[in-house]
Design a protein around this motif. Structure first.
Motif, PDB file in Angstrom:
ATOM      1  N   ILE A  85      67.209  46.461  28.298  1.00 29.72           N
ATOM      2  CA  ILE A  85      66.362  47.598  27.770  1.00 29.72           C
ATOM      3  C   ILE A  85      64.904  48.168  28.680  1.00 29.72           C
ATOM      4  N   LYS A  86      65.200  46.954  29.746  1.00 26.25           N
ATOM      5  CA  LYS A  86      64.070  47.203  30.761  1.00 26.25           C
ATOM      6  C   LYS A  86      64.808  47.784  31.803  1.00 26.25           C
ATOM      7  N   ARG A  87      65.987  47.894  31.926  1.00 23.54           N
ATOM      8  CA  ARG A  87      66.499  48.348  33.178  1.00 23.54           C
ATOM      9  C   ARG A  87      66.392  50.292  32.914  1.00 23.54           C
ATOM     10  N   LEU A  88      67.278  50.706  30.862  1.00 22.06           N
ATOM     11  CA  LEU A  88      66.785  51.320  30.727  1.00 22.06           C
ATOM     12  C   LEU A  88      65.913  52.168  30.983  1.00 22.06           C
ATOM     13  N   PHE A  89      64.524  51.806  30.321  1.00 12.22           N
ATOM     14  CA  PHE A  89      63.270  51.804  30.254  1.00 12.22           C
ATOM     15  C   PHE A  89      63.272  52.410  31.856  1.00 12.22           C
ATOM     16  N   ILE A  90      63.154  51.792  32.936  1.00 17.94           N
ATOM     17  CA  ILE A  90      62.603  52.392  34.189  1.00 17.94           C
ATOM     18  C   ILE A  90      63.292  53.317  34.847  1.00 17.94           C
ATOM     19  N   ALA A  91      65.047  53.261  34.795  1.00 23.11           N
ATOM     20  CA  ALA A  91      65.704  54.336  34.586  1.00 23.11           C
ATOM     21  C   ALA A  91      64.908  55.432  34.277  1.00 23.11           C
ATOM     22  N   ALA A  92      65.230  55.924  32.661  1.00 25.46           N
ATOM     23  CA  ALA A  92      64.174  57.042  32.223  1.00 25.46           C
ATOM     24  C   ALA A  92      62.833  57.498  32.457  1.00 25.46           C
ATOM     25  N   ALA A  93      62.035  56.702  32.901  1.00 23.53           N
ATOM     26  CA  ALA A  93      61.437  57.107  33.552  1.00 23.53           C
ATOM     27  C   ALA A  93      61.528  57.627  35.186  1.00 23.53           C
TER      28      ALA A  93
ATOM     29  N   LYS B 165      74.473  38.255  34.304  1.00 27.99           N
ATOM     30  CA  LYS B 165      74.852  38.144  32.690  1.00 27.99           C
ATOM     31  C   LYS B 165      73.912  38.860  32.223  1.00 27.99           C
ATOM     32  N   PHE B 166      73.463  40.093  30.987  1.00 29.35           N
ATOM     33  CA  PHE B 166      72.652  41.024  30.872  1.00 29.35           C
ATOM     34  C   PHE B 166      72.073  40.210  29.175  1.00 29.35           C
ATOM     35  N   ASN B 167      70.901  40.698  29.103  1.00 29.70           N
ATOM     36  CA  ASN B 167      70.755  40.150  27.856  1.00 29.70           C
ATOM     37  C   ASN B 167      69.960  41.375  27.888  1.00 29.70           C
TER      38      ASN B 167
END
Length: 153
Positions: free
Chosen positions: A9-17, A2-4
């Motif tokens: 947002i954390k995973r999106l930020f890590i992917a973008a970085a 389950k994603f909250n």
């Protein structure tokens, strides 16, 4: 699983970085590769304007240009091969002296007295339309002077 919102947002930020880091590394590697192959041609002037057996210092290009009796040109680095001090031309001998540690070089850039252990580096020269073009991006190390190091008009 389950994603909250916080995990997303954390995973999106890590992917973008990660993507940004990849492109930064790729860009710096390709710029370094291009800069290695880039020639820096320094226009020293017209070939017929240089007297024979006289060193001409080009401080911005970091070399001495000399024309020999047979008309051949050589561009020697102004940096001593011992520790990189700036050598000075010696009017009496026609060679070069290092003011830092007293190395001496003859008019061909070969070592006369140590602590320098090898001749002054030289730069490739091309002559186009009578202009002397010195490639200051590639100093060439050498063990001794050879006529093949000279460039003729």
């Amino acid at each position: 699983m389950k994603f909250n919102r916080r995990t997303f947002i954390k995973r999106l930020f890590i992917a973008a970085a990660s993507i940004e880091t990849f492109f930064l590394i790729k860009g710096s590697i390709s710029k370094t590769h291009l800069e290695k192959d880039k020639k820096e041609l320094f226009n020293a002037g017209k070939a017929d304007s240089f007297e024979k057996n006289k060193p001409y210092p080009f401080l911005t290009g970091q070399f001495f240009l000399r024309r020999f009796d047979d008309g051949g040109f050589i561009a020697m680095s102004i940096k001593c091969t011992h520790l990189g001090c700036i050598v000075q031309s010696n009017i009496k001998t026609g060679g070069f002296n290092c003011p830092c540690h007293a190395s001496q070089f003859n008019r061909f850039g070969e070592v006369l007295s140590s602590p320098a252990t090898r001749p002054l580096d030289y730069f490739p020269i091309t002559i186009k339309n009578g202009d002397i073009l010195v490639d200051t991006s590639k100093p060439t190390k050498r063990k001794s002077f050879s006529k093949s190091q000279l460039t003729y008009v």
